[in-house]
Design a protein around this motif. Structure first.
Motif, mmCIF file in Angstrom:
data_model
loop_
_atom_site.group_PDB
_atom_site.id
_atom_site.type_symbol
_atom_site.label_atom_id
_atom_site.label_comp_id
_atom_site.label_asym_id
_atom_site.label_seq_id
_atom_site.Cartn_x
_atom_site.Cartn_y
_atom_site.Cartn_z
ATOM 1 N N GLY A 190 -2.207 14.585 -52.343
ATOM 2 C CA GLY A 190 -2.962 13.682 -51.487
ATOM 3 C C GLY A 190 -4.431 13.675 -51.863
ATOM 4 N N GLU A 191 -5.468 13.208 -51.106
ATOM 5 C CA GLU A 191 -6.870 13.553 -51.321
ATOM 6 C C GLU A 191 -7.425 14.384 -50.423
ATOM 7 O OE1 GLU A 191 -8.861 9.861 -51.883
ATOM 8 O OE2 GLU A 191 -11.013 10.859 -52.018
ATOM 9 N N GLU A 192 -7.990 15.330 -50.773
ATOM 10 C CA GLU A 192 -8.807 16.635 -50.088
ATOM 11 C C GLU A 192 -9.890 16.029 -49.186
ATOM 12 O OE1 GLU A 192 -8.950 20.382 -51.635
ATOM 13 O OE2 GLU A 192 -7.338 19.950 -53.013
ATOM 14 N N ALA A 193 -10.334 16.491 -48.141
ATOM 15 C CA ALA A 193 -11.571 16.172 -47.574
ATOM 16 C C ALA A 193 -12.051 17.568 -46.991
ATOM 17 C CB ALA A 193 -11.527 15.302 -46.464
ATOM 18 N N SER A 194 -13.344 17.784 -46.566
ATOM 19 C CA SER A 194 -13.867 18.777 -46.007
ATOM 20 C C SER A 194 -14.243 18.432 -44.774
ATOM 21 C CB SER A 194 -15.022 19.789 -46.731
ATOM 22 O OG SER A 194 -14.621 19.679 -48.130
ATOM 23 N N PHE A 195 -13.701 19.138 -43.617
ATOM 24 C CA PHE A 195 -14.040 18.713 -42.259
ATOM 25 C C PHE A 195 -14.605 19.738 -41.310
ATOM 26 C CE2 PHE A 195 -13.259 16.933 -37.908
ATOM 27 C CZ PHE A 195 -13.520 15.561 -38.055
ATOM 28 N N LEU A 196 -15.806 19.565 -41.264
ATOM 29 C CA LEU A 196 -16.814 20.594 -40.542
ATOM 30 C C LEU A 196 -17.035 20.287 -39.481
ATOM 31 C CD1 LEU A 196 -16.910 20.926 -43.878
ATOM 32 C CD2 LEU A 196 -18.840 22.537 -43.225
ATOM 33 N N GLY A 201 -17.108 27.452 -29.092
ATOM 34 C CA GLY A 201 -15.738 27.940 -28.477
ATOM 35 C C GLY A 201 -15.211 27.002 -27.566
ATOM 36 N N LYS A 202 -15.771 26.072 -26.805
ATOM 37 C CA LYS A 202 -15.490 25.113 -26.121
ATOM 38 C C LYS A 202 -15.910 23.686 -26.467
ATOM 39 C CE LYS A 202 -16.416 24.958 -21.606
ATOM 40 N NZ LYS A 202 -17.046 25.329 -20.529
ATOM 41 N N ASN A 203 -17.249 23.319 -26.683
ATOM 42 C CA ASN A 203 -17.909 22.400 -27.031
ATOM 43 C C ASN A 203 -17.793 22.070 -28.563
ATOM 44 O OD1 ASN A 203 -18.974 21.291 -24.405
ATOM 45 N ND2 ASN A 203 -19.988 23.388 -24.653
ATOM 46 N N ILE A 204 -17.451 20.786 -28.959
ATOM 47 C CA ILE A 204 -17.325 20.910 -30.399
ATOM 48 C C ILE A 204 -18.113 19.745 -30.832
ATOM 49 C CG2 ILE A 204 -15.901 20.357 -32.403
ATOM 50 C CD1 ILE A 204 -13.346 21.365 -30.473
ATOM 51 N N ILE A 205 -19.125 19.971 -31.871
ATOM 52 C CA ILE A 205 -19.598 18.510 -32.450
ATOM 53 C C ILE A 205 -19.270 18.640 -34.077
ATOM 54 C CG2 ILE A 205 -21.988 17.815 -33.045
ATOM 55 C CD1 ILE A 205 -23.216 19.439 -31.069
ATOM 56 N N PRO A 206 -18.408 17.439 -34.297
ATOM 57 C CA PRO A 206 -18.107 17.203 -35.767
ATOM 58 C C PRO A 206 -19.328 17.007 -36.766
ATOM 59 C CG PRO A 206 -17.517 15.420 -34.306
ATOM 60 C CD PRO A 206 -17.960 16.339 -33.455
ATOM 61 N N LEU A 207 -19.414 17.376 -37.830
ATOM 62 C CA LEU A 207 -20.255 17.191 -38.577
ATOM 63 C C LEU A 207 -19.857 15.963 -39.583
ATOM 64 C CD1 LEU A 207 -21.513 20.699 -39.907
ATOM 65 C CD2 LEU A 207 -22.311 19.468 -37.967
ATOM 66 N N ALA A 208 -20.926 15.250 -40.128
ATOM 67 C CA ALA A 208 -20.527 14.277 -40.917
ATOM 68 C C ALA A 208 -19.369 14.615 -42.064
ATOM 69 C CB ALA A 208 -21.854 13.609 -41.700
ATOM 70 N N SER A 209 -18.570 13.645 -42.779
ATOM 71 C CA SER A 209 -17.487 14.155 -43.581
ATOM 72 C C SER A 209 -18.184 14.389 -44.919
ATOM 73 C CB SER A 209 -16.339 13.021 -43.553
ATOM 74 O OG SER A 209 -17.241 11.612 -44.071
ATOM 75 N N ILE A 241 -8.620 8.879 -39.513
ATOM 76 C CA ILE A 241 -8.375 10.181 -40.034
ATOM 77 C C ILE A 241 -9.331 11.345 -39.068
ATOM 78 C CG2 ILE A 241 -8.791 11.490 -42.004
ATOM 79 C CD1 ILE A 241 -6.040 9.980 -42.062
ATOM 80 N N HIS A 242 -10.492 10.714 -39.081
ATOM 81 C CA HIS A 242 -11.576 11.699 -38.101
ATOM 82 C C HIS A 242 -10.792 11.915 -36.785
ATOM 83 C CE1 HIS A 242 -15.443 12.720 -36.428
ATOM 84 N NE2 HIS A 242 -14.885 12.593 -35.437
ATOM 85 N N ASP A 243 -10.261 10.967 -36.142
ATOM 86 C CA ASP A 243 -9.653 11.349 -34.754
ATOM 87 C C ASP A 243 -8.375 12.392 -34.954
ATOM 88 O OD1 ASP A 243 -11.776 9.497 -33.939
ATOM 89 O OD2 ASP A 243 -10.298 7.612 -33.497
ATOM 90 N N LYS A 244 -7.692 12.023 -35.914
ATOM 91 C CA LYS A 244 -6.577 12.953 -35.961
ATOM 92 C C LYS A 244 -7.163 14.285 -36.420
ATOM 93 C CE LYS A 244 -2.971 9.527 -37.384
ATOM 94 N NZ LYS A 244 -2.840 8.494 -38.185
ATOM 95 N N ASP A 276 -1.358 8.831 -46.911
ATOM 96 C CA ASP A 276 -0.582 7.853 -45.949
ATOM 97 C C ASP A 276 -0.988 8.031 -44.593
ATOM 98 O OD1 ASP A 276 0.923 7.360 -48.506
ATOM 99 O OD2 ASP A 276 2.657 8.757 -47.795
ATOM 100 N N GLY A 277 -2.123 8.143 -44.382
ATOM 101 C CA GLY A 277 -2.768 8.077 -43.049
ATOM 102 C C GLY A 277 -2.480 9.058 -42.170
ATOM 103 N N GLN A 278 -2.006 10.498 -42.718
ATOM 104 C CA GLN A 278 -1.655 11.695 -42.088
ATOM 105 C C GLN A 278 -2.657 12.938 -42.620
ATOM 106 O OE1 GLN A 278 0.104 11.520 -39.281
ATOM 107 N NE2 GLN A 278 0.588 9.557 -39.881
ATOM 108 N N VAL A 279 -3.101 13.776 -41.864
ATOM 109 C CA VAL A 279 -3.639 15.074 -42.318
ATOM 110 C C VAL A 279 -2.779 16.117 -42.118
ATOM 111 C CG1 VAL A 279 -6.048 14.067 -41.631
ATOM 112 C CG2 VAL A 279 -4.707 15.533 -39.987
#
Ligand code: AMP
Ligand code: GLY
Length: 424
Positions: A190-196, A201-209, A241-244, A276-279
């Motif tokens: 598949g294709e790799e991505a770095s998701f940071l 510990g409770k609240n989560i802020i996703p960074l840009a992909s 993919i972000h949501d998953k 295929d749309g899965q992580v």
């Protein structure tokens, strides 16, 4: 406020660069830093593993916030040590950093909390490992359990190769005690991505992909490295993919770590395989990626210091991060021989010419000064990073800057960002 950044690579130069822009900050220190950080901060000659010296420095200099770059001091417990002395520090505790420090722990955690990942086994016994390899077949992936500076992963094309990689690891020949236990897992495509994400510990802020380029040569050929270039945003991370990634990977792991008595505070980095749309999750790191940090911080519009401080204080609620609506590309320039034994001490030409190009920043990693001249001093030497209106424009600008810079045996990939172009 006074900030201390711990580390001396390209990631730490990017952190110093970003932190120094904050109106809240009067002075930045970097230990040990490099010639790049020296232009923006005061370098302090203390190694990242000298925890007592770092603590004494932070205490004596009344440091208001310490930001830990690399995994080693995290795994040694620097955050616990600083906090026990009342100092504010950004990064996970030793127990939380175990998510990177032990691949077996991280795989078992994923299994327990139903996070999608490759099928695997954990072994200390050669015969049992061989039986698993025979059952699974090649290609197959063999990983040293402990920290191995990003080099503890062998993608074996044949069962024989896998068996011999296991033997080398279990016997302690490669990676010492880090290899006394191995994880063997199914080979994923598949294709790799770095998701940071940044979390308290409770609240989560996703960074840009972002996306890294692990292999040394163009077309993802040759052995894996610490990363030969990165860009952001990564179009492979669609909204779906972000949501998953958030729902299936990050949220269960942050909640799981808390439930395990290892509440996670800091940057959590999930290495994902998208197909295929899965992580599926390849690994977790307890820190910013290097080189992903360089393009990410160039795109970050918000002041990073209130974010880091909120995590150090344990409460991210009410904080958000905004991003420039632009793309950033970082091309890593490495020394001849890297990722094997590499040359050192070669004079670097053209840094000033590259720096004169608009929207370019050259982050230092393996450099040092010799008689006032910048020379190579590590495997990954520079991270030449550009910001632009599109991936294509930032690729063009980054390579224009790369082409200004030279030294004997310099090597870099010519195709950083190319996968993104195929998806736009
Ligand atoms: P890790 O440190 O576990 O992320 O592994 C380093 C690199 O090895 C990853 O970025 C992938 O390129 C590759 N890798 C790790 N695990 C797998 C796997 N199960 N299947 C395919 N490639 C893998
Ligand atoms: N660039 C991959 C890492 O930092 O682990």
């Amino acid at each position: 406020m006074k900030v201390l950044v711990i580390g001396g690579g390209g990631r730490e130069h990017a952190l110093v660069w970003k932190i120094a822009q904050s109106p809240l900050v009067e002075k930045v220190f970097c230990a040990p830093g490099n010639p790049g950080t020296a232009q923006l901060a005061e370098n302090v000659a203390i190694g990242v593993d000298q925890l007592d010296k770092l603590l004494a420095f932070a205490y004596e200099n009344k440091i208001d916030l310490t930001v830990v770059g690399p995994e080693q001091p995290l795994s040694l417990g620097i955050v616990d040590l600083f906090e026990s002395h009342g100092l504010k520090v950004f990064g996970p505790s030793q127990k939380a950093a175990f998510i990177e420090g032990s691949k077996a722990f991280s795989k078992d955690l994923m299994q327990k909390y139903h996070v999608p990942t490759a099928a695997y086994g954990v072994f200390t016994d050669q015969a049992e490992a061989e039986a698993f390899i025979e059952r699974t077949g090649a290609p197959i992936v063999v990983k040293a359990d402990g920290l191995a500076a990003g080099k503890g992963v062998i993608i074996a094309q044949t069962c024989e190769e896998a068996v011999s990689a296991v033997r080398d690891m279990l016997s302690g020949n490669s990676f010492g005690t880090a290899g006394s236990r191995v994880v063997i897992e199914e080979f994923l495509t598949g294709e790799e991505a770095s998701f940071l994400v940044i979390t308290d510990g409770k609240n989560i802020i996703p960074l840009a992909s972002a996306q890294d380029h692990k292999a040394i040569f163009d077309g993802d050929l040759g052995p894996n490295t610490g990363g030969m270039g990165a860009y952001s945003p990564a179009p492979v991370v669609t909204q779906d993919i972000h949501d998953k990634a958030m729902q299936q990977v990050i949220q269960p792991i942050v909640a799981g770590m808390a439930a395990e008595g290892r509440p996670y505070r800091g940057v959590l980095y999930a290495g994902l395989m998208v197909k295929d749309g899965q992580v599926k999750t390849l690994e977790f790191n307890a820190r910013f990626g290097d080189p992903e940090c360089q393009p990410l911080l160039m795109r970050m519009k918000s002041d990073i210091v209130p974010v880091l401080m909120a995590v150090a204080l344990g409460n991210l609620s009410g904080i958000d991060i905004s991003w420039h609506d632009k793309a950033a590309v970082c091309v890593v320039m490495a020394a001849e021989g890297y990722p094997g034994d590499y040359r050192k001490g070669d004079g670097i030409e053209g840094l000033e010419d590259a720096a004169r190009i608009d929207d370019v920043y050259v982050f230092h990693a393996g450099t040092t000064l010799l008689n006032n001249r910048c020379v190579t001093n590590g495997g990954r030497v520079l991270g030449v990073t550009a910001l632009g209106d599109s991936i294509q424009k930032s690729i063009n600008t980054a390579y224009r800057a790369v082409d200004c810079i030279s030294w004997k045996g310099a090597q870099f990939r010519r195709d950083i960002g190319k996968k993104a172009l195929g998806r736009i």
